[in-house]
Design a protein around this motif. Structure first.
Motif, PDB file in Angstrom:
ATOM      1  N   GLY A 182     -49.352 134.938  23.978  1.00  0.00           N
ATOM      2  CA  GLY A 182     -49.534 134.223  25.228  1.00  0.00           C
ATOM      3  C   GLY A 182     -50.557 133.112  25.121  1.00  0.00           C
ATOM      4  N   VAL A 183     -50.777 132.454  26.245  1.00  0.00           N
ATOM      5  CA  VAL A 183     -51.721 131.348  26.331  1.00  0.00           C
ATOM      6  C   VAL A 183     -52.530 131.501  27.611  1.00  0.00           C
ATOM      7  CG1 VAL A 183     -49.981 129.880  27.459  1.00  0.00           C
ATOM      8  CG2 VAL A 183     -51.973 128.826  26.338  1.00  0.00           C
ATOM      9  N   THR A 184     -53.811 131.175  27.529  1.00  0.00           N
ATOM     10  CA  THR A 184     -54.704 131.209  28.680  1.00  0.00           C
ATOM     11  C   THR A 184     -55.302 129.829  28.888  1.00  0.00           C
ATOM     12  OG1 THR A 184     -55.267 133.542  28.383  1.00  0.00           O
ATOM     13  CG2 THR A 184     -56.815 132.203  29.630  1.00  0.00           C
ATOM     14  N   TYR A 202     -57.336 132.535  19.542  1.00  0.00           N
ATOM     15  CA  TYR A 202     -57.719 131.249  18.956  1.00  0.00           C
ATOM     16  C   TYR A 202     -57.947 130.250  20.078  1.00  0.00           C
ATOM     17  CZ  TYR A 202     -57.803 127.021  16.157  1.00  0.00           C
ATOM     18  OH  TYR A 202     -58.187 125.839  15.571  1.00  0.00           O
ATOM     19  N   ALA A 203     -59.172 129.755  20.186  1.00  0.00           N
ATOM     20  CA  ALA A 203     -59.528 128.800  21.230  1.00  0.00           C
ATOM     21  C   ALA A 203     -59.232 127.383  20.734  1.00  0.00           C
ATOM     22  CB  ALA A 203     -60.995 128.943  21.592  1.00  0.00           C
ATOM     23  N   ILE A 204     -58.198 126.773  21.278  1.00  0.00           N
ATOM     24  CA  ILE A 204     -57.870 125.390  20.931  1.00  0.00           C
ATOM     25  C   ILE A 204     -58.951 124.468  21.452  1.00  0.00           C
ATOM     26  CG2 ILE A 204     -56.152 123.562  21.165  1.00  0.00           C
ATOM     27  CD1 ILE A 204     -54.075 125.747  21.636  1.00  0.00           C
ATOM     28  N   THR A 205     -59.334 124.682  22.709  1.00  0.00           N
ATOM     29  CA  THR A 205     -60.471 124.013  23.339  1.00  0.00           C
ATOM     30  C   THR A 205     -61.234 125.079  24.108  1.00  0.00           C
ATOM     31  OG1 THR A 205     -59.351 123.501  25.433  1.00  0.00           O
ATOM     32  CG2 THR A 205     -59.035 121.943  23.613  1.00  0.00           C
ATOM     33  N   ARG A 206     -62.307 124.682  24.782  1.00  0.00           N
ATOM     34  CA  ARG A 206     -63.041 125.647  25.586  1.00  0.00           C
ATOM     35  C   ARG A 206     -62.224 126.137  26.770  1.00  0.00           C
ATOM     36  NH1 ARG A 206     -68.142 127.095  25.161  1.00  0.00           N
ATOM     37  NH2 ARG A 206     -69.446 126.138  23.569  1.00  0.00           N
ATOM     38  N   LYS A 207     -61.182 125.443  27.129  1.00  0.00           N
ATOM     39  CA  LYS A 207     -60.399 125.813  28.303  1.00  0.00           C
ATOM     40  C   LYS A 207     -58.995 126.302  27.984  1.00  0.00           C
ATOM     41  CE  LYS A 207     -62.857 122.863  31.584  1.00  0.00           C
ATOM     42  NZ  LYS A 207     -62.708 121.869  32.686  1.00  0.00           N
ATOM     43  N   THR A 208     -58.588 126.239  26.728  1.00  0.00           N
ATOM     44  CA  THR A 208     -57.240 126.661  26.352  1.00  0.00           C
ATOM     45  C   THR A 208     -57.287 127.552  25.124  1.00  0.00           C
ATOM     46  OG1 THR A 208     -56.325 124.583  27.206  1.00  0.00           O
ATOM     47  CG2 THR A 208     -54.913 125.897  25.785  1.00  0.00           C
ATOM     48  N   SER A 209     -56.705 128.737  25.235  1.00  0.00           N
ATOM     49  CA  SER A 209     -56.706 129.695  24.127  1.00  0.00           C
ATOM     50  C   SER A 209     -55.321 130.286  23.939  1.00  0.00           C
ATOM     51  CB  SER A 209     -57.699 130.840  24.401  1.00  0.00           C
ATOM     52  OG  SER A 209     -59.025 130.366  24.526  1.00  0.00           O
ATOM     53  N   LEU A 210     -54.999 130.576  22.694  1.00  0.00           N
ATOM     54  CA  LEU A 210     -53.785 131.305  22.340  1.00  0.00           C
ATOM     55  C   LEU A 210     -54.186 132.711  21.911  1.00  0.00           C
ATOM     56  CD1 LEU A 210     -51.988 128.605  20.156  1.00  0.00           C
ATOM     57  CD2 LEU A 210     -51.680 129.029  22.588  1.00  0.00           C
ATOM     58  N   PHE A 211     -53.367 133.712  22.225  1.00  0.00           N
ATOM     59  CA  PHE A 211     -53.685 135.068  21.799  1.00  0.00           C
ATOM     60  C   PHE A 211     -52.418 135.783  21.355  1.00  0.00           C
ATOM     61  CE2 PHE A 211     -53.173 135.223  26.430  1.00  0.00           C
ATOM     62  CZ  PHE A 211     -52.259 136.243  26.598  1.00  0.00           C
ATOM     63  N   LEU A 235     -50.199 133.113  30.710  1.00  0.00           N
ATOM     64  CA  LEU A 235     -48.766 133.366  30.624  1.00  0.00           C
ATOM     65  C   LEU A 235     -48.530 134.136  29.337  1.00  0.00           C
ATOM     66  CD1 LEU A 235     -45.902 132.869  31.776  1.00  0.00           C
ATOM     67  CD2 LEU A 235     -45.797 130.827  30.316  1.00  0.00           C
ATOM     68  N   LEU A 236     -47.923 135.322  29.434  1.00  0.00           N
ATOM     69  CA  LEU A 236     -47.727 136.134  28.232  1.00  0.00           C
ATOM     70  C   LEU A 236     -46.305 136.675  28.157  1.00  0.00           C
ATOM     71  CD1 LEU A 236     -47.700 139.516  28.725  1.00  0.00           C
ATOM     72  CD2 LEU A 236     -50.067 139.046  29.319  1.00  0.00           C
ATOM     73  N   TYR A 237     -45.891 136.882  26.913  1.00  0.00           N
ATOM     74  CA  TYR A 237     -44.614 137.536  26.619  1.00  0.00           C
ATOM     75  C   TYR A 237     -44.918 138.802  25.839  1.00  0.00           C
ATOM     76  CZ  TYR A 237     -40.438 138.824  24.016  1.00  0.00           C
ATOM     77  OH  TYR A 237     -39.408 139.539  23.460  1.00  0.00           O
ATOM     78  N   GLN A 238     -44.213 139.884  26.164  1.00  0.00           N
ATOM     79  CA  GLN A 238     -44.447 141.151  25.487  1.00  0.00           C
ATOM     80  C   GLN A 238     -43.123 141.828  25.150  1.00  0.00           C
ATOM     81  OE1 GLN A 238     -46.367 144.830  27.439  1.00  0.00           O
ATOM     82  NE2 GLN A 238     -48.071 143.846  26.372  1.00  0.00           N
ATOM     83  N   TYR A 239     -43.085 142.394  23.948  1.00  0.00           N
ATOM     84  CA  TYR A 239     -41.919 143.168  23.510  1.00  0.00           C
ATOM     85  C   TYR A 239     -42.380 144.562  23.125  1.00  0.00           C
ATOM     86  CZ  TYR A 239     -38.236 145.081  20.582  1.00  0.00           C
ATOM     87  OH  TYR A 239     -37.276 145.914  20.046  1.00  0.00           O
TER      88      TYR A 239
END
Length: 299
Positions: free
Chosen positions: A265-267, A234-243, A3-7
């Protein structure tokens, strides 16, 4: 799932010889849900749908009828106008996993509905587009074991409008470095080249166009654009990352120049680690998708 937001903020129009002309400014915001599913270890599919809103401020709005200022298009009234844009489908098949990763792909962009296309604040071009191309990538080597390079090329065929069926080349190059198991950095450049279309000739545009060409000029322009940018993950865990990413246009013709594009966003991954990940000395950090290009139309 991402899910990402872009400006994005477009300050100048780039004319046919690359002249930067101030004809007003466009602000674009996008919210996009991107779902990627691995059917097998080699075959993957992706679907995405962006929600876009655009706003134009300036003294040169688009007109429904040229030469009649009272006929300004509704979406160039200085307020944000929004809507869903195009469904994006992506099918990829990996053919090589050794030193060089090679993954051909096919993409399709299908408008989610009919929407206005004349106006700086339009959410898209309301055209079908099909692309075929290839991704390649590899680790740099023993001197930089945590670095990688990757690139892609695609040839796109766009729906015909006003007797023009735009054909375009898309290329991207990315350098990434994985600092540790949590943090990685990427630098990208993205190039778009149109092989046909109409030109925005400074001093005469749009008066040199036919009425049909004028009403569709954003959809059939011979646009060329070079963007650069950078991002961090930035990988919070192996399955969740912020970018987060940043980008801007370096040069272009027959389009808008992006003064700045910001993406956050977040993946989230729902899959178990693959055999390759378990055997690798590197953290499980998937290279980020390009963050320098806005989800909205290139004009």
């Amino acid at each position: 799932m991402s899910l990402l937001y872009q400006y994005g903020f477009d300050r100048y129009h780039a004319m046919s010889q690359g002249e930067a002309v101030d004809r007003g400014h466009t602000s674009l915001q996008a919210l996009m849900l991107d779902v990627d599913y691995s059917v097998t270890d080699r075959l993957a599919v992706r679907i995405a749908l962006p929600f876009i809103e655009g706003k134009y401020t300036g003294t040169s709005p688009h007109l429904l009828v040229r030469g009649q200022p009272g006929t300004v298009v509704a979406i160039d009234d200085g307020r944000y106008h929004s809507g869903l844009q195009d469904f994006r489908f992506d099918v990829r098949y990996n053919v090589s996993r050794r030193n060089l990763m090679v993954t051909p792909f096919f993409q399709a962009g299908i408008p989610s509905h009919d929407y206005p296309t004349l106006g700086h604040g339009a959410v898209g071009t309301d055209q079908r587009e099909y692309r075929i191309g290839v991704n390649i990538g590899r680790q740099v080597g023993r001197w930089l074991p945590k670095a990688y390079v990757q690139g892609r090329y695609a040839f796109g065929m766009v729906q015909e409008v006003a007797h023009v069926a735009p054909k375009r080349s898309y290329a991207e190059f990315q350098f990434g470095y994985i600092l540790n198991r949590h943090l990685s950095f990427q630098a990208s450049t993205v190039w778009t080249h149109s092989h046909n279309g109409i030109d925005y000739i400074n001093g005469v545009f749009p008066n040199d166009l036919t009425d049909e060409q004028y009403l569709n000029h954003d959809r059939i322009s011979r646009l060329n654009l070079l963007d650069v940018g950078g991002s961090t993950t930035y990988a919070i865990t192996r399955k969740t990352s912020l970018f987060a990413g940043w980008g801007r246009s370096i040069e272009g013709t027959n389009t808008h120049l992006r003064a700045i594009v910001l993406t956050v966003g977040v993946t989230k991954s729902f899959a178990a680690r693959s055999h390759e990940e378990k055997a690798s000395a590197l953290p499980s950090a998937e290279p980020q998708k390009a963050l320098v290009c806005t989800c909205a139309k290139s004009k």
